[in-house]
Motif scaffolding. Structure first.
Motif, PDB file in Angstrom:
ATOM      1  N   ALA A  39       0.831  -1.206   0.000  1.00 21.34           N
ATOM      2  CA  ALA A  39       0.000   0.000   0.000  1.00 21.34           C
ATOM      3  C   ALA A  39       0.866   1.256   0.000  1.00 21.34           C
ATOM      4  N   ALA A  40       1.939   1.239   0.774  1.00 19.17           N
ATOM      5  CA  ALA A  40       2.854   2.379   0.811  1.00 19.17           C
ATOM      6  C   ALA A  40       3.506   2.586  -0.559  1.00 19.17           C
ATOM      7  N   ALA A  41       3.938   1.511  -1.171  1.00 17.92           N
ATOM      8  CA  ALA A  41       4.564   1.610  -2.489  1.00 17.92           C
ATOM      9  C   ALA A  41       3.582   2.145  -3.523  1.00 17.92           C
ATOM     10  N   ALA A  42       2.333   1.689  -3.443  1.00 16.54           N
ATOM     11  CA  ALA A  42       1.309   2.165  -4.378  1.00 16.54           C
ATOM     12  C   ALA A  42       1.036   3.651  -4.187  1.00 16.54           C
ATOM     13  N   ASP A  43       1.270   4.148  -2.971  1.00 15.79           N
ATOM     14  CA  ASP A  43       1.074   5.564  -2.649  1.00 15.79           C
ATOM     15  C   ASP A  43       2.381   6.348  -2.811  1.00 15.79           C
ATOM     16  N   ASP A  44       3.410   5.682  -3.332  1.00 14.08           N
ATOM     17  CA  ASP A  44       4.735   6.285  -3.555  1.00 14.08           C
ATOM     18  C   ASP A  44       5.300   6.892  -2.269  1.00 14.08           C
ATOM     19  N   ARG A  45       5.185   6.117  -1.172  1.00 12.93           N
ATOM     20  CA  ARG A  45       5.705   6.547   0.132  1.00 12.93           C
ATOM     21  C   ARG A  45       6.534   5.424   0.730  1.00 12.93           C
ATOM     22  N   SER A  46       7.361   5.818   1.681  1.00 13.31           N
ATOM     23  CA  SER A  46       8.023   4.799   2.492  1.00 13.31           C
ATOM     24  C   SER A  46       6.970   4.199   3.420  1.00 13.31           C
ATOM     25  N   LEU A  47       7.263   3.028   3.930  1.00 11.29           N
ATOM     26  CA  LEU A  47       6.340   2.406   4.873  1.00 11.29           C
ATOM     27  C   LEU A  47       6.142   3.301   6.082  1.00 11.29           C
ATOM     28  N   SER A  62       6.413   6.609   6.344  1.00 15.49           N
ATOM     29  CA  SER A  62       5.599   7.767   5.980  1.00 15.49           C
ATOM     30  C   SER A  62       4.137   7.379   5.801  1.00 15.49           C
ATOM     31  N   TRP A  63       3.900   6.225   5.193  1.00 15.13           N
ATOM     32  CA  TRP A  63       2.537   5.752   4.986  1.00 15.13           C
ATOM     33  C   TRP A  63       1.858   5.468   6.323  1.00 15.13           C
ATOM     34  N   LEU A  64       2.567   4.812   7.239  1.00 15.77           N
ATOM     35  CA  LEU A  64       2.001   4.516   8.556  1.00 15.77           C
ATOM     36  C   LEU A  64       1.677   5.789   9.326  1.00 15.77           C
ATOM     37  N   ILE A  65       2.536   6.791   9.237  1.00 13.40           N
ATOM     38  CA  ILE A  65       2.266   8.071   9.897  1.00 13.40           C
ATOM     39  C   ILE A  65       0.976   8.672   9.352  1.00 13.40           C
ATOM     40  N   ALA A  66       0.807   8.646   8.031  1.00 11.86           N
ATOM     41  CA  ALA A  66      -0.402   9.206   7.416  1.00 11.86           C
ATOM     42  C   ALA A  66      -1.649   8.438   7.858  1.00 11.86           C
ATOM     43  N   VAL A  67      -1.551   7.120   7.916  1.00 12.88           N
ATOM     44  CA  VAL A  67      -2.695   6.300   8.324  1.00 12.88           C
ATOM     45  C   VAL A  67      -3.065   6.573   9.776  1.00 12.88           C
ATOM     46  N   VAL A  68      -2.086   6.637  10.643  1.00 13.40           N
ATOM     47  CA  VAL A  68      -2.355   6.911  12.062  1.00 13.40           C
ATOM     48  C   VAL A  68      -2.920   8.315  12.225  1.00 13.40           C
ATOM     49  N   ARG A  69      -2.364   9.282  11.501  1.00 16.27           N
ATOM     50  CA  ARG A  69      -2.859  10.662  11.591  1.00 16.27           C
ATOM     51  C   ARG A  69      -4.332  10.723  11.187  1.00 16.27           C
ATOM     52  N   ARG A  70      -4.682  10.085  10.069  1.00 17.39           N
ATOM     53  CA  ARG A  70      -6.087  10.082   9.628  1.00 17.39           C
ATOM     54  C   ARG A  70      -6.992   9.433  10.672  1.00 17.39           C
ATOM     55  N   ALA A  71      -6.550   8.332  11.233  1.00 18.20           N
ATOM     56  CA  ALA A  71      -7.357   7.621  12.228  1.00 18.20           C
ATOM     57  C   ALA A  71      -7.565   8.486  13.472  1.00 18.20           C
ATOM     58  N   VAL A  72      -6.527   9.146  13.928  1.00 20.27           N
ATOM     59  CA  VAL A  72      -6.627   9.994  15.123  1.00 20.27           C
ATOM     60  C   VAL A  72      -7.530  11.190  14.846  1.00 20.27           C
TER      61      VAL A  72
END
Length: 50
Positions: A19-27, A29-39
């Motif tokens: 999923a991170a690769a598909a979003d052109d992010r490091s894992l 960076s992708w996890l930070i974005a996912v956690v931020r959205r959830a919070v």
């Protein structure tokens, strides 16, 4: 910035990496974005309930 050790099951780790690769992010960076959205979503729901 805080460091967190996160243990993921192998299958979830592979899916998150993809999923991170598909979003052109490091894992990370992708996890930070996912956690931020959830919070932020949890905060919005909490504010609506108040």
């Amino acid at each position: 910035m805080k460091h967190v050790n996160l243990r993921l099951p192998d299958d979830l780790h592979e899916r998150a990496k993809a999923a991170a690769a598909a979003d052109d992010r490091s894992l990370n960076s992708w996890l930070i974005a996912v956690v931020r959205r959830a919070v932020e979503e949890a905060e919005r729901r909490s504010a609506q309930e108040a």
